[in-house]
Design a protein around this motif. Structure first.
Motif, short mmCIF file in Angstrom:
data_model
loop_
_atom_site.label_atom_id
_atom_site.label_comp_id
_atom_site.label_asym_id
_atom_site.label_seq_id
_atom_site.Cartn_x
_atom_site.Cartn_y
_atom_site.Cartn_z
N ALA A 9 -41.90 -23.27 39.94
CA ALA A 9 -41.19 -23.86 41.09
C ALA A 9 -40.95 -25.35 40.85
N ILE A 10 -41.95 -26.05 40.36
CA ILE A 10 -41.80 -27.48 40.07
C ILE A 10 -40.77 -27.70 38.97
N GLN A 11 -40.87 -26.93 37.89
CA GLN A 11 -39.95 -27.09 36.76
C GLN A 11 -38.49 -26.85 37.18
N LEU A 12 -38.28 -25.90 38.09
CA LEU A 12 -36.92 -25.58 38.52
C LEU A 12 -36.48 -26.35 39.76
N ASN A 13 -37.29 -27.34 40.12
CA ASN A 13 -36.95 -28.27 41.21
C ASN A 13 -36.87 -27.60 42.58
N TYR A 14 -37.73 -26.63 42.82
CA TYR A 14 -37.84 -26.05 44.15
C TYR A 14 -38.84 -26.88 44.95
N SER A 15 -38.62 -26.96 46.25
CA SER A 15 -39.50 -27.77 47.10
C SER A 15 -40.89 -27.16 47.20
N ASN A 16 -40.97 -25.83 47.09
CA ASN A 16 -42.27 -25.15 47.12
C ASN A 16 -42.12 -23.73 46.59
N VAL A 17 -43.25 -23.06 46.39
CA VAL A 17 -43.26 -21.70 45.85
C VAL A 17 -42.55 -20.73 46.79
N ALA A 18 -42.71 -20.92 48.09
CA ALA A 18 -42.08 -20.02 49.06
C ALA A 18 -40.55 -20.05 48.92
N HIS A 19 -40.00 -21.23 48.72
CA HIS A 19 -38.54 -21.36 48.56
C HIS A 19 -38.08 -20.60 47.31
N LEU A 20 -38.79 -20.79 46.19
CA LEU A 20 -38.47 -20.06 44.96
C LEU A 20 -38.60 -18.56 45.21
N SER A 21 -39.70 -18.13 45.81
CA SER A 21 -39.94 -16.70 46.04
C SER A 21 -38.86 -16.08 46.92
N ASN A 22 -38.44 -16.79 47.97
CA ASN A 22 -37.39 -16.28 48.85
C ASN A 22 -36.06 -16.13 48.11
N GLN A 23 -35.68 -17.15 47.34
CA GLN A 23 -34.42 -17.04 46.58
C GLN A 23 -34.53 -15.96 45.52
N PHE A 24 -35.66 -15.87 44.86
CA PHE A 24 -35.88 -14.86 43.82
C PHE A 24 -35.69 -13.46 44.40
N LYS A 25 -36.30 -13.22 45.56
CA LYS A 25 -36.20 -11.90 46.18
C LYS A 25 -34.77 -11.62 46.65
N LYS A 26 -34.10 -12.64 47.18
CA LYS A 26 -32.73 -12.46 47.65
C LYS A 26 -31.80 -12.08 46.48
N VAL A 27 -32.00 -12.69 45.31
CA VAL A 27 -31.14 -12.44 44.16
C VAL A 27 -31.51 -11.16 43.43
#
Length: 186
Positions: A146-164
């Motif tokens: 999440a940090i490497q991909l510039n997400y504000s937090n793990v939840a944001h990455l997880s939500n986008q990951f699941k949506k895609v």
């Protein structure tokens, strides 16, 4: 002379194109994703020959201005997500506008009309593909990804990951056959 080449998405692509340009004895100044700079103009015959050679390798020599701009946008996004190790300090619209010296709204409209998706959706797709890659390698925690991909937090990455993808990152990691895509097919 600058040439723009579609489907040139990695270092191996750059090497393959360089080899072909050297075989044709064309004077290369520089090669980067999707772009080649030569020290002289090419004749129509040389352009046709190069186009045929590139096509046989799975590339496409772009000659329309719209196609060139779309490819430049894609290559900047790919480079930003997949090949830069530092965190981006400006937002995507500023990054593209500064690099392409164009107004972002014009770039966005052109991209959406041509590709059928927004630049932002393309950027997210690239980030999720990079996240898949990092998950498969199993070297980083989800927080580090999440940090490497510039997400504000793990939840944001997880939500986008699941949506895609339709999967949570944890479920994706557990899959026997990871469904990664090639960069140029996104």
């Amino acid at each position: 002379m600058k040439l723009y080449i579609k489907n040139m998405v990695c270092g191996r692509c750059e090497v393959a194109v360089k080899v072909e340009l050297e075989k044709m004895e064309l004077p290369v100044i520089s090669i980067k994703l999707g772009e080649v700079e030569l020290s002289r103009e090419l004749s129509e015959g040389e352009i046709k020959s190069l186009a045929n050679t590139l096509t046989s390798l799975g590339f496409e020599l772009l000659q329309e201005e719209t196609s060139k701009m779309i490819e430049q946008i894609k290559n900047l996004v790919i480079d930003l997500v997949h090949y830069r190790n530092e965190k981006i300090k400006i937002n995507l619209s500023t990054y593209l506008s500064e690099n392409l010296r164009q107004d972002y709204s014009a770039l966005s409209k052109l991209f959406s009309e041509s590709e059928g998706i927004t630049i932002e959706h393309y950027f997210i797709a690239q980030k999720i593909e990079k996240a898949k890659e990092l998950l498969v390698y199993n070297e980083l925690t989800l927080s580090e990804i999440a940090i490497q991909l510039n997400y504000s937090n793990v939840a944001h990455l997880s939500n986008q990951f699941k949506k895609v993808t339709g999967f949570t990152p944890t479920h994706f990691k557990k899959l026997k056959e990871n469904t990664r895509k090639q960069i140029d097919s996104l």
